[in-house]
Each structure stands twice: as C-alpha cells, then as structure tokens.
Design a protein around this motif. Sequence first.
Motif, PDB file in Angstrom:
ATOM      1  N   UNK A  46       0.852  -1.188   0.000  1.00 44.94           N
ATOM      2  CA  UNK A  46       0.000   0.000   0.000  1.00 44.94           C
ATOM      3  C   UNK A  46       0.892   1.243   0.000  1.00 44.94           C
ATOM      4  N   UNK A  47       0.267   2.400  -0.084  1.00 49.58           N
ATOM      5  CA  UNK A  47       0.993   3.669  -0.025  1.00 49.58           C
ATOM      6  C   UNK A  47       0.881   4.254   1.383  1.00 49.58           C
ATOM      7  N   UNK A  48       1.950   4.909   1.796  1.00 55.29           N
ATOM      8  CA  UNK A  48       1.989   5.561   3.115  1.00 55.29           C
ATOM      9  C   UNK A  48       2.254   7.044   2.884  1.00 55.29           C
ATOM     10  N   UNK A  49       1.424   7.893   3.532  1.00 59.13           N
ATOM     11  CA  UNK A  49       1.576   9.340   3.373  1.00 59.13           C
ATOM     12  C   UNK A  49       1.762   9.993   4.744  1.00 59.13           C
ATOM     13  N   UNK A  93       5.482   8.192   1.021  1.00 62.00           N
ATOM     14  CA  UNK A  93       5.766   9.558   0.589  1.00 62.00           C
ATOM     15  C   UNK A  93       5.773  10.455   1.819  1.00 62.00           C
ATOM     16  N   UNK A  94       6.931  11.048   2.070  1.00 61.20           N
ATOM     17  CA  UNK A  94       7.107  11.933   3.222  1.00 61.20           C
ATOM     18  C   UNK A  94       7.217  13.362   2.717  1.00 61.20           C
ATOM     19  N   UNK A 144       9.675   8.265  -1.039  1.00 61.47           N
ATOM     20  CA  UNK A 144       9.665   9.578  -1.690  1.00 61.47           C
ATOM     21  C   UNK A 144       9.725  10.640  -0.588  1.00 61.47           C
ATOM     22  N   UNK A 145      10.642  11.571  -0.757  1.00 57.40           N
ATOM     23  CA  UNK A 145      10.799  12.626   0.245  1.00 57.40           C
ATOM     24  C   UNK A 145      10.716  13.983  -0.456  1.00 57.40           C
ATOM     25  N   UNK A 146       9.764  14.810   0.002  1.00 57.27           N
ATOM     26  CA  UNK A 146       9.631  16.191  -0.487  1.00 57.27           C
ATOM     27  C   UNK A 146       9.808  17.103   0.723  1.00 57.27           C
ATOM     28  N   UNK A 147      10.788  18.002   0.638  1.00 62.54           N
ATOM     29  CA  UNK A 147      11.127  18.808   1.814  1.00 62.54           C
ATOM     30  C   UNK A 147      10.483  20.199   1.821  1.00 62.54           C
TER      31      UNK A 147
END
Length: 387
Positions: free
Chosen positions: A80-83, A108-109, A195-198
């Motif tokens: 699954x996806x984790x947000x 996705x962080x 996935x990391x978006x800062x």
Amino acid sequence: MNKTFKIYAIIFIIIMVILALLEVNKKEVTDWRKNFDLNEKSPFGLFVFNKESKDLFGGNLKKIDQTPYEYYNQNKKTSHNILVVEKEIDKESWRSILGQVSTGSDAMLIVSKIPKEISDSIGYYDSQISFNDQNVLKLTDKNYLNDFINLDKFPSGRGFSYIKPGVEILGKTVEKDNIDQANFIKVKFGKGNIYVHCEPLFLTNYYLLKPGNVRYAQDVFSYLNDKETVWFVEAADAKATSRFFMRFILSKPALKYAWWVFLAGLILFIFFNAKRKQRIVPIIEPLKNTSVDFVKSIGNLYLQEGDFHDMMAKKAQYFLNKVRMDLLIDTQNLDDEFAKKLQLKTGKTIEIINEAIVLIRKAQDPYASVMKEDLTRMNKILDEIIR
C-alpha cells in the motif's frame, strides 16, 4: 450616589466605549503561522488539501489517527501507499514505516525536516536552507515541466545539498541568484520506494487555491501507484483536545471579547469599590475632665489648712448664687420672707430652711467660731435643699 462614584462610572463607560470602537474598527489579522492543520483555514493550514485529498487519490485514501507503530501492530497490511505530511513521528513508528516499505509498500514523506531514521536509511545528505523571499518548485520529468508553483510567501528554502548515488531527483527548487537544489527525491528501499519532499508549503491553502497550482500537487502524488493510501493524520505529537473549561468561549471571537470585557469590568469594580470603602476611624480618647480632680485638690488643701470658716463661706456663697439663678429668689436679706419663698419653691420643711439660714449667717460672719461639724452639717443641709 456621591461625586467620586459618578467620576468612576464615567471613566468606566468611556473605557468600554473605546474598547468597543477598537473592536469594531480593528482589521482582521491574517495568521501566517505554518501550522499544517487539517481543519485550519488560515493560509498555511491544510483545510483545502484535506477536502480534496479523496479526489487526488482517486477515492482510495484512508486517514489514520493512530501512530504508525500502533496501527501496524494491530493491522497486517499488504502492499500500500503511506503518506506523512509535516508530522513528527516517534522512532518506533518510523521503523514500522520502513518495515512496510521493505516488504513492497511506497512511502511519501512531505516534511521540511527529515527524521534521522529515514536519512540514515536512504543515505547521507545535507539539508541546506536558502533565505530568498521567493522561489519556484519544479519537477524534473519532462511531462511536468509546465506544472510548477511559485512560492512567494515565506518559502522554507530547504533542499538537499548532497545526493547519494542511486537517489533519483524528482523535483528542484529554482531561485534567481542561486543554483538549483533538489527538493523531491526517490530512494529504493527493499521492495518498495521512499519519496521525500522537503517543502510542504505546496499543499497549504494559500498555494492550492491559486489557479494552476493544484496540477503540481497532482503530479507529485502521481508517483505513487494506484493502490490504497494510508495517511497518518495524527501521530505522537497529535494535538490533544483542550480540557480547559474556557476553551469554547475563547474559541469564539465574540464570546472571547465579551469575556475580557467582563473581566476588565470586574477588576475596575473591585478597584473602585475598594477605594470607596471608609478607612478605619482612629479611636481618639476624649479630653479628661479634671474639674473634679481640681475640686478634690482644693478641698484637700482646705482640710489640711483646717480653715473650715472659709470653706463654709464659699459654700454659702455658691448656694445663694444658685438660689438667685435657678429659683429667682432675692438673697439680699435672709429674713422670714426669704425663708418662706425658699420653702415654697423647694418643698422642704421650714425647720430645715431656718437651720440652713442660721448656718449661712454663721459662715458670713467673719468673727464666728466655726467647727468641722458645722461645715459638715451645712454641706449636708444645703445639698438637700438644692439637688
């Protein structure tokens, strides 16, 4: 109502009127704090994203208000996806997320500060900060070059200054006077991806409501596969519901204003009421009447001297003066007519009146022989006639 109270009342009314005018004319202040609250409608809240999240994820979104550690201990999940959006999560929860990713899930962080547990897992990097007032978020995929966001309000300027080989750069921060720096990366971890978006500002109300910006958010989430997405909306730092008994009143501007006015009025009332209270009146001892002491002293002096004749003369003089003033009887001649008038006005027997006249004449005679017994008898009879 005294003058002082009227003055205090006028001052109180003037203060209340000024407060009311200030409240009516005050301008609403915009809250620019980066709260990232799902229910907050301020510029940097996530209210819009929270409402549109179902459409962004095709209706396959599940919000979880537990910590990842608690959730995964109670639920066995397939891929699954984790947000996670700008939330501080405890160390055990990060380990639980990494465990899910290693088995095939994608995480996705979107966080401005990357937790050490994640940075250690994806490789060493530095997070540098730019202090420019404006920058642009762009994706590196050629299909998304026309979808970008211009951050013109308080951008964090965060980016990755060092990228480990094997880390894929998906997005960059573009600034006018600085070189481009990565802000969105992808790292393979076990069977899944991280996935990391800062720069989480692109999800806030202020930017999502601007025309065209929603496409950038759609492009970012398009990297996640079409499967169930678990969004951890609350974690270890979840905001506990306030138990303060005034929370409802203070949450409503009108009630809060009324509450402060009430408190101000109560304080003024206590202050003015205290000022109106009479101070303690000091006990002042009355002046002592020393006439009796003086008379006693004079009497003792006469007794010591043994001058009974002089004392009888003064007593007789005092008695006759009182008869003239109080009874209005002429005392020039102490004859039978005087005795009769005195007897009529005092009601005493004629024998007592005649005895008193004899003693008075004896006191007035400078050559008379006077004994102590005469003074005592005269004092008793005269006091009995005129009390």
